[in-house]
Design a protein around this motif. Sequence first.
Motif, mmCIF file in Angstrom:
data_model
loop_
_atom_site.group_PDB
_atom_site.id
_atom_site.type_symbol
_atom_site.label_atom_id
_atom_site.label_comp_id
_atom_site.label_asym_id
_atom_site.label_seq_id
_atom_site.Cartn_x
_atom_site.Cartn_y
_atom_site.Cartn_z
ATOM 1 N N LEU A 12 -11.182 21.989 -45.569
ATOM 2 C CA LEU A 12 -10.337 21.700 -44.406
ATOM 3 C C LEU A 12 -10.566 22.714 -43.294
ATOM 4 O O LEU A 12 -10.703 22.346 -42.113
ATOM 5 C CB LEU A 12 -8.868 21.705 -44.831
ATOM 6 C CG LEU A 12 -7.828 21.515 -43.710
ATOM 7 C CD1 LEU A 12 -7.977 20.147 -43.075
ATOM 8 C CD2 LEU A 12 -6.424 21.704 -44.264
ATOM 9 N N LEU A 13 -10.611 23.987 -43.641
ATOM 10 C CA LEU A 13 -10.830 25.020 -42.637
ATOM 11 C C LEU A 13 -12.206 24.877 -41.989
ATOM 12 O O LEU A 13 -12.355 25.068 -40.785
ATOM 13 C CB LEU A 13 -10.692 26.410 -43.273
ATOM 14 C CG LEU A 13 -9.290 26.788 -43.755
ATOM 15 C CD1 LEU A 13 -9.328 28.109 -44.511
ATOM 16 C CD2 LEU A 13 -8.328 26.881 -42.575
ATOM 17 N N ARG A 14 -13.191 24.520 -42.782
ATOM 18 C CA ARG A 14 -14.547 24.351 -42.254
ATOM 19 C C ARG A 14 -14.608 23.182 -41.275
ATOM 20 O O ARG A 14 -15.306 23.232 -40.265
ATOM 21 C CB ARG A 14 -15.527 24.117 -43.397
ATOM 22 C CG ARG A 14 -17.000 24.055 -42.948
ATOM 23 C CD ARG A 14 -17.923 23.700 -44.093
ATOM 24 N NE ARG A 14 -17.884 24.701 -45.141
ATOM 25 C CZ ARG A 14 -17.444 24.476 -46.379
ATOM 26 N NH1 ARG A 14 -17.009 23.271 -46.719
ATOM 27 N NH2 ARG A 14 -17.452 25.426 -47.275
ATOM 28 N N SER A 15 -13.844 22.136 -41.555
ATOM 29 C CA SER A 15 -13.865 20.952 -40.687
ATOM 30 C C SER A 15 -13.169 21.199 -39.350
ATOM 31 O O SER A 15 -13.432 20.506 -38.373
ATOM 32 C CB SER A 15 -13.171 19.786 -41.398
ATOM 33 O OG SER A 15 -11.760 19.974 -41.436
ATOM 34 N N GLN A 16 -12.235 22.168 -39.325
ATOM 35 C CA GLN A 16 -11.439 22.512 -38.136
ATOM 36 C C GLN A 16 -10.564 21.352 -37.648
ATOM 37 O O GLN A 16 -10.040 21.388 -36.539
ATOM 38 C CB GLN A 16 -12.333 23.000 -36.989
ATOM 39 C CG GLN A 16 -13.112 24.270 -37.320
ATOM 40 C CD GLN A 16 -13.866 24.821 -36.128
ATOM 41 O OE1 GLN A 16 -13.963 24.195 -35.079
ATOM 42 N NE2 GLN A 16 -14.409 26.006 -36.291
ATOM 43 N N ARG A 17 -10.354 20.365 -38.485
ATOM 44 C CA ARG A 17 -9.523 19.230 -38.096
ATOM 45 C C ARG A 17 -8.035 19.581 -38.094
ATOM 46 O O ARG A 17 -7.225 18.809 -37.587
ATOM 47 C CB ARG A 17 -9.793 18.047 -39.030
ATOM 48 C CG ARG A 17 -11.208 17.483 -38.920
ATOM 49 C CD ARG A 17 -11.409 16.303 -39.840
ATOM 50 N NE ARG A 17 -10.504 15.215 -39.513
ATOM 51 C CZ ARG A 17 -10.300 14.168 -40.304
ATOM 52 N NH1 ARG A 17 -10.918 14.087 -41.470
ATOM 53 N NH2 ARG A 17 -9.462 13.208 -39.935
ATOM 54 N N TYR A 18 -7.691 20.705 -38.676
ATOM 55 C CA TYR A 18 -6.297 21.146 -38.667
ATOM 56 C C TYR A 18 -5.894 21.725 -37.313
ATOM 57 O O TYR A 18 -4.701 21.871 -37.019
ATOM 58 C CB TYR A 18 -6.078 22.227 -39.734
ATOM 59 C CG TYR A 18 -6.816 23.506 -39.432
ATOM 60 C CD1 TYR A 18 -6.189 24.543 -38.749
ATOM 61 C CD2 TYR A 18 -8.155 23.668 -39.787
ATOM 62 C CE1 TYR A 18 -6.871 25.714 -38.442
ATOM 63 C CE2 TYR A 18 -8.839 24.822 -39.476
ATOM 64 C CZ TYR A 18 -8.199 25.844 -38.815
ATOM 65 O OH TYR A 18 -8.885 26.991 -38.496
ATOM 66 N N LEU A 19 -6.886 22.079 -36.481
ATOM 67 C CA LEU A 19 -6.588 22.760 -35.227
ATOM 68 C C LEU A 19 -5.772 21.919 -34.238
ATOM 69 O O LEU A 19 -4.830 22.441 -33.625
ATOM 70 C CB LEU A 19 -7.891 23.235 -34.572
ATOM 71 C CG LEU A 19 -8.519 24.498 -35.178
ATOM 72 C CD1 LEU A 19 -9.859 24.795 -34.520
ATOM 73 C CD2 LEU A 19 -7.574 25.694 -35.037
#
Length: 213
Positions: A12-19
């Motif tokens: 999830l952190l690698r995808s940066q979709r949480y930003l």
Amino acid sequence: MTALVRYLAVDLLRSQRYLPPLLLHCAVLGMMFSGDAGEALFAYAGSCALVYPVAAWLGVVVATTEDPTQRAVTAVTAGGWGRVASAQALLGALGTVVLAVLATLWPVFTNPHPYTAGVVGLGFAAHLVCGLTGLAVGMLCSRPVIVRTGPSLLAVVAVVALTYKAGRGTPVGAMLGGLAQQDLAALPFAAGAAVLLVVVAAAVAWRLGPRRA
């Protein structure tokens, strides 16, 4: 389970979709508490109303970070769809805690009204109830329950909007009404309902995952 949650978190952190949901959350909190937001519990009503849809968005992000093929491989490697669904729910809950902490502490440092430890504790619990309810909505409106992105987003928006109209019949409505009236007697019931919704969402993902992989 810890290793699986850590793996999903790294992905999830690698995808940066949480930003996007996190930045939206911080931006609205900044505007909401830029001036006098009123008495402590009343001020928390506004941020609880914010946490709910943001957590729903986060639930969709957590559920869809892996594509269907990658999720199937993860399920086989991890020992089953049930473990993946549980880890996904735990990761979403951790993200919800972050949202709740931000919303709870932000006005403590910016709102001119005093915040006692008891009020902060009640505020955090109310934010967590709204956040977990949103997380459950996001999980139930995304893969593997709703496969396509467009219908998934429409479902989230529709459920969130209907929830606000439902009043105190939902955990979110109970918290918003209680904060507005400075009476959180419904907190234990609402908290139990929110946790149950997350468990149900994980169970549905577990049952539908193998069929729609």
